[in-house]
Design a protein around this motif. Structure first.
Motif, PDB file in Angstrom:
ATOM      1  N   TYR A   1      49.861  25.085  61.080  1.00 27.99           N
ATOM      2  CA  TYR A   1      49.090  24.257  60.153  1.00 27.99           C
ATOM      3  C   TYR A   1      48.582  25.111  58.997  1.00 27.99           C
TER       4      TYR A   1
ATOM      5  N   ILE B   1      44.672  23.455  55.152  1.00 31.09           N
ATOM      6  CA  ILE B   1      43.744  22.500  55.788  1.00 31.09           C
ATOM      7  C   ILE B   1      42.284  22.817  55.471  1.00 31.09           C
TER       8      ILE B   1
ATOM      9  N   ASN C   1      40.074  20.138  53.989  1.00 31.71           N
ATOM     10  CA  ASN C   1      39.614  19.103  54.928  1.00 31.71           C
ATOM     11  C   ASN C   1      38.275  19.469  55.565  1.00 31.71           C
TER      12      ASN C   1
ATOM     13  N   SER D   1      35.382  18.891  52.889  1.00 29.85           N
ATOM     14  CA  SER D   1      35.273  17.575  52.262  1.00 29.85           C
ATOM     15  C   SER D   1      33.917  16.963  52.611  1.00 29.85           C
TER      16      SER D   1
ATOM     17  N   ASN E   1      33.838  14.913  55.819  1.00 27.70           N
ATOM     18  CA  ASN E   1      33.836  15.692  57.055  1.00 27.70           C
ATOM     19  C   ASN E   1      32.485  16.350  57.295  1.00 27.70           C
TER      20      ASN E   1
ATOM     21  N   ILE F   1      38.163  19.722  62.441  1.00 25.33           N
ATOM     22  CA  ILE F   1      39.516  19.847  61.886  1.00 25.33           C
ATOM     23  C   ILE F   1      40.448  20.631  62.798  1.00 25.33           C
TER      24      ILE F   1
END
Length: 349
Positions: free
Chosen positions: A4, A7, A10, A13, A16, A92
């Protein structure tokens, strides 16, 4: 292996971070530091967002205190804003790693927990003893039904940061995420640099599972141990043959050197199931379970304090009963009917 990247955005954000705040607040809404944060929520979350986005985030020093439950533990509590970050990170990356964990890893995971680990132990003991037929033959030196119970010595204090980061990097290819994890790890200062994680942190519990997932795979895939359960750094393996468990112990001790860990010599033992075992707060025998005496003493001390507070008018009767319910939920999993009934009778009087 699926990896991954990209990220990190994320994590910081606003959506989140808002979710992370709600998780960090659970059970602590009445705390003054939570109210202070919540009163200025949008501004506080935007500050965290900016610090993460610009790589300026730095965790605040831990507050250290001692807890005796009954074992003495040194807890390192984080500032509330840092707990929000920990939740944001785990929101996450936890789903990424949780898919790689074995079924019989039970700590700090959704739909798992200590009670399910104890139930799994019961299931395993029935299988290896043919529903109890092989437990009680005291005249047979090859009596079937043994367990290896082990504990990693000073686990949270000895986790090696470099090894942990290398394990994480196999899945996470985003350098900014690795930077954030380093910030969290390096905020814990002990005598040996580059080692250890603070007890009490959400990230420590999560990283603990990632680190010992290596052991889980070794036990399941290399040793082919079928009846294995792990809860944080406590684990148990059941087998019909004592010599097989002795071999497992030797190989596990050698493997743990790769992780810079070692088994606790006093808490690692192989015994017949007919003798019973202590596991996750219960004394487990074949046909019944008891609570550990230390857990009962702890409960009685806490409950006496609550009773005194009630008699002095400091708490309501409802609060007193509520404090009982949580412990009863735990005690119900052992043979405690008479003990619980006696508590309730005394309470009525």
């Amino acid at each position: 292996m699926k990896t991954y990247g990209n990220i990190y955005g994320n994590i910081y954000s606003y959506k989140n971070l808002e979710l992370a705040f709600k998780k960090a607040r659970l059970g602590k809404s009445a705390k003054s530091y939570v109210k202070e944060f919540e009163d200025n929520l949008e501004n506080e979350l935007n500050k965290l967002k900016d610090e993460l986005e610009t790589l300026r985030y730095k965790p605040r020093p831990h507050i250290k205190f001692i807890v005796r439950d009954p074992k003495t533990r040194k807890i390192h509590a984080s500032a509330f804003r840092d707990r929000v970050i920990y939740h944001a990170l785990c929101n996450i990356i936890e789903p990424i790693f949780d898919k790689t964990f074995i079924c019989d890893s039970y700590a700090s995971r959704k739909n798992k927990g200590a009670l399910k680990a104890v139930a799994r132990f019961d299931q395993f003991k029935r299988k290896i003893t043919q529903n109890g037929q092989l437990v009680y033959n005291a005249y047979d030196n090859n009596t079937k039904g043994y367990y290896l119970k082990a504990d990693v010595k000073h686990y949270f204090e000895t986790v090696d940061h470099e090894i942990l980061l290398n394990i994480i990097k196999r899945k996470i290819k985003d350098e900014k995420v690795i930077w954030l994890i380093k910030q969290i790890l390096e905020n814990f200062n002990i005598e040996i640099q580059g080692r250890g994680m603070p007890l009490g942190n959400l990230t420590s519990q999560f990283f603990a599972n990632i680190y010992l997932n290596e052991l889980d795979y070794f036990v399941k895939n290399k040793l082919k141990a079928k009846y294995y359960i792990r809860y944080v750094d406590d684990f148990v393996i059941l087998h019909r043959n004592k010599k097989v468990l002795q071999g497992y112990r030797i190989k596990i001790e050698k493997y743990l050197k790769y992780l810079k860990l070692e088994l606790h010599p006093d808490k690692t033992k192989i015994k017949p199931l007919r003798n019973g075992t202590t596991f996750l707060g219960y004394r487990i025998f074949y046909h019944y379970r008891l609570l550990r005496k230390s857990n009962i003493r702890k409960f009685e001390g806490n409950f006496k304090t609550k009773l005194d507070m009630y008699e002095e008018g400091l708490i309501t009767y409802g609060h007193l009963i509520e404090s009982l319910q949580g412990w009863f939920g735990y005690a119900l999993w052992a043979n405690t009917y008479k003990y619980r009934s006696r508590i309730l009778e005394n309470l009525k009087r």
